[in-house]
Design a protein around this motif. Structure first.
Motif, PDB file in Angstrom:
ATOM      1  N   HIS A 150      -7.049  -7.477  -1.031  1.00 18.70           N
ATOM      2  CA  HIS A 150      -6.032  -7.056  -1.694  1.00 18.70           C
ATOM      3  C   HIS A 150      -4.707  -7.568  -1.066  1.00 18.70           C
ATOM      4  O   HIS A 150      -3.730  -7.907  -1.793  1.00 18.70           O
ATOM      5  CB  HIS A 150      -5.888  -5.615  -1.967  1.00 18.70           C
ATOM      6  N   LEU A 151      -4.643  -7.482   0.406  1.00 17.33           N
ATOM      7  CA  LEU A 151      -3.319  -7.768   0.856  1.00 17.33           C
ATOM      8  C   LEU A 151      -3.454  -9.350   0.968  1.00 17.33           C
ATOM      9  O   LEU A 151      -2.180  -9.646   0.674  1.00 17.33           O
ATOM     10  CB  LEU A 151      -4.025  -7.504   2.529  1.00 17.33           C
ATOM     11  N   LYS A 152      -4.321 -10.047   0.980  1.00 13.64           N
ATOM     12  CA  LYS A 152      -4.354 -11.585   0.829  1.00 13.64           C
ATOM     13  C   LYS A 152      -4.148 -12.126  -0.531  1.00 13.64           C
ATOM     14  O   LYS A 152      -3.505 -13.162  -0.804  1.00 13.64           O
ATOM     15  CB  LYS A 152      -5.537 -12.165   1.464  1.00 13.64           C
ATOM     16  N   ARG A 153      -4.766 -11.307  -1.689  1.00 12.75           N
ATOM     17  CA  ARG A 153      -4.937 -12.055  -3.013  1.00 12.75           C
ATOM     18  C   ARG A 153      -4.048 -11.443  -4.029  1.00 12.75           C
ATOM     19  O   ARG A 153      -3.770 -11.992  -4.766  1.00 12.75           O
ATOM     20  CB  ARG A 153      -6.420 -11.867  -3.371  1.00 12.75           C
ATOM     21  N   SER A 154      -3.647 -10.288  -3.918  1.00 14.19           N
ATOM     22  CA  SER A 154      -3.091  -9.464  -4.985  1.00 14.19           C
ATOM     23  C   SER A 154      -1.771 -10.180  -5.078  1.00 14.19           C
ATOM     24  O   SER A 154      -0.885 -10.559  -4.257  1.00 14.19           O
ATOM     25  CB  SER A 154      -2.684  -8.162  -4.631  1.00 14.19           C
ATOM     26  N   LYS A 155      -1.213 -10.293  -6.504  1.00 13.32           N
ATOM     27  CA  LYS A 155      -0.213 -10.807  -6.987  1.00 13.32           C
ATOM     28  C   LYS A 155       1.052  -9.668  -6.788  1.00 13.32           C
ATOM     29  O   LYS A 155       2.096 -10.101  -7.144  1.00 13.32           O
ATOM     30  CB  LYS A 155      -0.210 -11.616  -8.337  1.00 13.32           C
ATOM     31  N   LYS A 156       0.466  -8.729  -6.886  1.00 16.73           N
ATOM     32  CA  LYS A 156       1.317  -7.250  -6.952  1.00 16.73           C
ATOM     33  C   LYS A 156       1.867  -6.869  -5.696  1.00 16.73           C
ATOM     34  O   LYS A 156       1.220  -6.341  -4.802  1.00 16.73           O
ATOM     35  CB  LYS A 156       0.510  -6.191  -7.645  1.00 16.73           C
ATOM     36  N   THR A 157       3.138  -6.902  -5.585  1.00 18.16           N
ATOM     37  CA  THR A 157       3.751  -6.462  -4.273  1.00 18.16           C
ATOM     38  C   THR A 157       3.354  -5.322  -4.094  1.00 18.16           C
ATOM     39  O   THR A 157       3.136  -5.095  -2.448  1.00 18.16           O
ATOM     40  CB  THR A 157       5.499  -6.655  -4.241  1.00 18.16           C
ATOM     41  N   TYR A 158       3.226  -4.371  -4.505  1.00 14.92           N
ATOM     42  CA  TYR A 158       2.987  -2.825  -4.103  1.00 14.92           C
ATOM     43  C   TYR A 158       1.804  -2.709  -3.491  1.00 14.92           C
ATOM     44  O   TYR A 158       1.554  -1.915  -2.707  1.00 14.92           O
ATOM     45  CB  TYR A 158       3.521  -1.712  -5.220  1.00 14.92           C
ATOM     46  N   ILE A 159       0.791  -3.469  -4.084  1.00 15.15           N
ATOM     47  CA  ILE A 159      -0.609  -3.378  -3.843  1.00 15.15           C
ATOM     48  C   ILE A 159      -0.653  -3.970  -2.381  1.00 15.15           C
ATOM     49  O   ILE A 159      -1.566  -3.470  -1.649  1.00 15.15           O
ATOM     50  CB  ILE A 159      -1.550  -4.014  -4.777  1.00 15.15           C
ATOM     51  N   ARG A 160      -0.108  -5.285  -2.264  1.00 12.56           N
ATOM     52  CA  ARG A 160      -0.250  -5.734  -0.933  1.00 12.56           C
ATOM     53  C   ARG A 160       0.519  -4.907   0.114  1.00 12.56           C
ATOM     54  O   ARG A 160      -0.218  -4.637   1.223  1.00 12.56           O
ATOM     55  CB  ARG A 160       0.565  -7.269  -0.815  1.00 12.56           C
ATOM     56  N   ARG A 161       1.683  -4.282  -0.364  1.00 12.80           N
ATOM     57  CA  ARG A 161       2.138  -3.333   0.894  1.00 12.80           C
ATOM     58  C   ARG A 161       1.295  -2.281   1.282  1.00 12.80           C
ATOM     59  O   ARG A 161       1.033  -1.985   2.201  1.00 12.80           O
ATOM     60  CB  ARG A 161       3.466  -2.770   0.345  1.00 12.80           C
ATOM     61  N   ARG A 162       0.616  -1.813  -0.040  1.00 17.73           N
ATOM     62  CA  ARG A 162      -0.042  -0.357   0.513  1.00 17.73           C
ATOM     63  C   ARG A 162      -1.344  -0.950   1.030  1.00 17.73           C
ATOM     64  O   ARG A 162      -2.142  -0.073   2.017  1.00 17.73           O
ATOM     65  CB  ARG A 162      -0.505   0.382  -0.811  1.00 17.73           C
ATOM     66  N   ALA A 163      -1.814  -1.957   0.793  1.00 20.04           N
ATOM     67  CA  ALA A 163      -3.157  -2.607   1.514  1.00 20.04           C
ATOM     68  C   ALA A 163      -2.738  -2.769   2.822  1.00 20.04           C
ATOM     69  O   ALA A 163      -3.664  -2.236   3.911  1.00 20.04           O
ATOM     70  CB  ALA A 163      -3.620  -3.803   0.706  1.00 20.04           C
ATOM     71  N   ALA A 164      -1.563  -3.136   3.331  1.00 16.62           N
ATOM     72  CA  ALA A 164      -1.405  -3.371   4.656  1.00 16.62           C
ATOM     73  C   ALA A 164      -1.067  -1.953   5.209  1.00 16.62           C
ATOM     74  O   ALA A 164      -1.801  -1.841   6.414  1.00 16.62           O
ATOM     75  CB  ALA A 164       0.087  -4.129   4.768  1.00 16.62           C
ATOM     76  N   THR A 165      -0.397  -1.149   4.802  1.00 17.08           N
ATOM     77  CA  THR A 165      -0.212   0.087   5.476  1.00 17.08           C
ATOM     78  C   THR A 165      -1.709   0.838   5.569  1.00 17.08           C
ATOM     79  O   THR A 165      -2.091   1.561   6.719  1.00 17.08           O
ATOM     80  CB  THR A 165       0.582   1.137   4.431  1.00 17.08           C
ATOM     81  N   MET A 166      -2.545   0.805   4.972  1.00 17.15           N
ATOM     82  CA  MET A 166      -3.901   1.237   4.908  1.00 17.15           C
ATOM     83  C   MET A 166      -4.645   0.747   6.035  1.00 17.15           C
ATOM     84  O   MET A 166      -5.573   1.424   6.488  1.00 17.15           O
ATOM     85  CB  MET A 166      -4.708   1.344   3.414  1.00 17.15           C
ATOM     86  N   LEU A 167      -4.712  -0.393   6.180  1.00 19.25           N
ATOM     87  CA  LEU A 167      -5.415  -1.160   7.441  1.00 19.25           C
ATOM     88  C   LEU A 167      -4.943  -0.655   8.519  1.00 19.25           C
ATOM     89  O   LEU A 167      -5.598  -0.647   9.469  1.00 19.25           O
ATOM     90  CB  LEU A 167      -5.116  -2.752   7.034  1.00 19.25           C
ATOM     91  N   GLY A 168      -3.767  -0.048   8.566  1.00 14.03           N
ATOM     92  CA  GLY A 168      -3.119   0.564   9.841  1.00 14.03           C
ATOM     93  C   GLY A 168      -3.807   1.868   9.985  1.00 14.03           C
ATOM     94  O   GLY A 168      -3.948   2.346  10.899  1.00 14.03           O
TER      95      GLY A 168
END
Length: 453
Positions: A64-82
């Motif tokens: 989702h961080l790499k592929r999603s076209k939705k900014t909020y999904i990429r942002r939340r995916a990054a946060t959750m990986l942390g």
């Protein structure tokens, strides 16, 4: 701003993370060979992401961080990986770090890059040092503390936004006080995200040299910068720093007022008491509660030399304030089982500022407190109850004892309070010609009087 894609990464990080079909719908986990269908059309809520975080689905979050076209999904995916505390598979740990670094370098959205930077901090110092090494294009073995700090200081004036963001964040985390002048300069960076990070770093370093520049950011055109500056001034905590927060308690934005009244509780002196009492009339109930908690913080952390002065000032100022803005807030805090210091201070204050309007509620609160498992709180309630000396208090104590409420220890405390307020006069307060009935509710009164008819 879209950045150039990074060159191939060295050593163990250089393997491709995913093999994907051209339509990016099918993702294959290189660890297990399992195939998972990536779907970017999962609605407008983030529930599915929380499930992935809860179940530590690292590969899917990376997708989702790499592929999603939705900014909020990429942002939340990054946060959750942390947020995932433990990634047991070392290969997945490396892949998560690689994906976050890639997002910092290549994602088109500042908020995603910022979330990825924070996530790398969550993943630990080694992960962040890897980012520093990648951005500096130096080998991991050369990324020592000295070279990293030097590089980071230089990056504060770099052309690339993500370099300046990383630098401002990392210098605060590393405790690099020598970089304070550079961070102060970064407070005027063209990017509000860099200004925010620089303000946060100044707060972490707690250097008084930053007070004046931070106070100028309180009128920044971006609220996130204003809030970061207010928090930093509170973290620095000098009288001058905290004094700069006083005007912010009148700001238009609720979040700024909340930050200011929250930080003023760290003052440690009588100076902000009047300001905090005024904030009890704020339009926001959240700000009102924060102001009360800050007053309690002043009382619980004051030095022995300041304590009596602060106590007297707080009581005097609360006595002049509207009881609707004070007593209900104190009752809520006194009933809160999670903040012992505040609970005890609230109980003490209630015994001194309660008028007739809330006397019944305060008596209820203190009678409940004498049966608390926390011995100190129970003893304090016993000690302050006589301050509410009145016919009502005597009635309530007699009801409490006649109904054998509470533990044996609590009934002993209730009897001790009754003995003290009656002063050996056997109920003189309430038995002088008064038709006295022990009641808990109107129904009790009706039932008892019906039995007399």
């Amino acid at each position: 701003m879209t950045l150039d894609r990074p060159a191939a990464m060295p050593g163990q990080y250089c393997d491709n993370m995913f093999n994907t079909k051209q339509n990016y719908d099918e993702v294959t986990n290189t660890n297990t060979g399992a195939t998972w269908m990536f779907n970017d059309e999962l609605g407008d809520n983030e529930t599915f992401l929380y499930k992935l975080e809860r179940e530590s689905e690292v590969q899917k979050l990376i997708a989702h961080l790499k592929r999603s076209k939705k900014t909020y999904i990429r942002r939340r995916a990054a946060t959750m990986l942390g947020n995932i505390a433990e990634i047991s598979d070392p290969n997945e740990r490396r892949q998560a770090v690689k994906a976050l670094v890639s997002a910092i370098k290549t994602d088109e959205d500042d908020s995603v890059r910022a979330a990825a930077i924070d996530a790398l901090y969550q993943r630990g110092e080694e992960a962040f040092d890897y980012l520093v090494a990648e951005l500096a294009e130096i080998g991991r073995s050369k990324a020592t503390e000295r070279t990293a700090t030097r590089e980071l200081t230089e990056w504060l004036s770099a052309d690339r936004l993500e370099f300046r963001m990383v630098a401002a964040t990392a210098l605060g985390e590393r405790g690099a006080t020598a970089a304070v002048p550079n961070l102060v300069q970064a407070l005027t960076d063209p990017s509000p995200r860099v200004r925010t990070r620089a303000a946060q770093a100044c707060g972490q370093l707690s250097d008084p040299r930053a007070v004046s520049p931070l106070s100028e950011r309180l009128s920044d055109d971006r609220q996130q910068v204003q809030e970061a500056a207010a928090n930093a001034l509170g973290a620095i905590g000098t009288d001058r720093a905290l004094a700069e927060l006083v005007p912010v308690t009148q700001a238009d934005e609720e979040a700024l007022r909340l930050t200011a009244v929250d930080e003023l509780g760290q003052f440690g002196s009588v100076k902000p008491v009047v300001v905090l009492v005024d904030a009890l009339d704020d339009d926001s109930s959240t700000v009102q509660r924060a102001a009360m908690l800050s007053l309690l913080e002043l009382l619980t952390t004051a030095s022995p030399e300041e304590l009596e002065l602060i106590r007297g000032t707080v009581v005097d100022e609360l006595a002049r304030a509207d009881v609707q803005a004070t007593v209900p807030a104190l009752l809520d805090i006194a009933a809160d089982g999670t903040r012992r210091r505040y609970r005890q201070t609230a109980i003490w204050l209630l015994s001194r500022i309660t008028g007739d309007r809330y006397r019944s509620e305060v008596i209820d609160c203190l009678l409940s407190a004498i049966d608390k498992p926390d011995e100190e709180t129970a003893q304090l309630a016993e000690a302050v109850l006589p301050e509410l000396r009145s016919p009502e208090l005597e009635k309530r104590l007699r009801v409490y004892l006649s109904r054998e409420r509470g533990s044996e220890e609590a009934r002993g405390r209730a009897q001790a309070v009754l003995d003290e307020i009656c002063d050996g006069s056997s109920g003189e307060l309430v038995t002088m010609g008064v038709d006295y009935t022990y009641v808990d509710s109107p129904a009790d009164y009706t039932n008892q009087h019906s039995s007399r008819d």
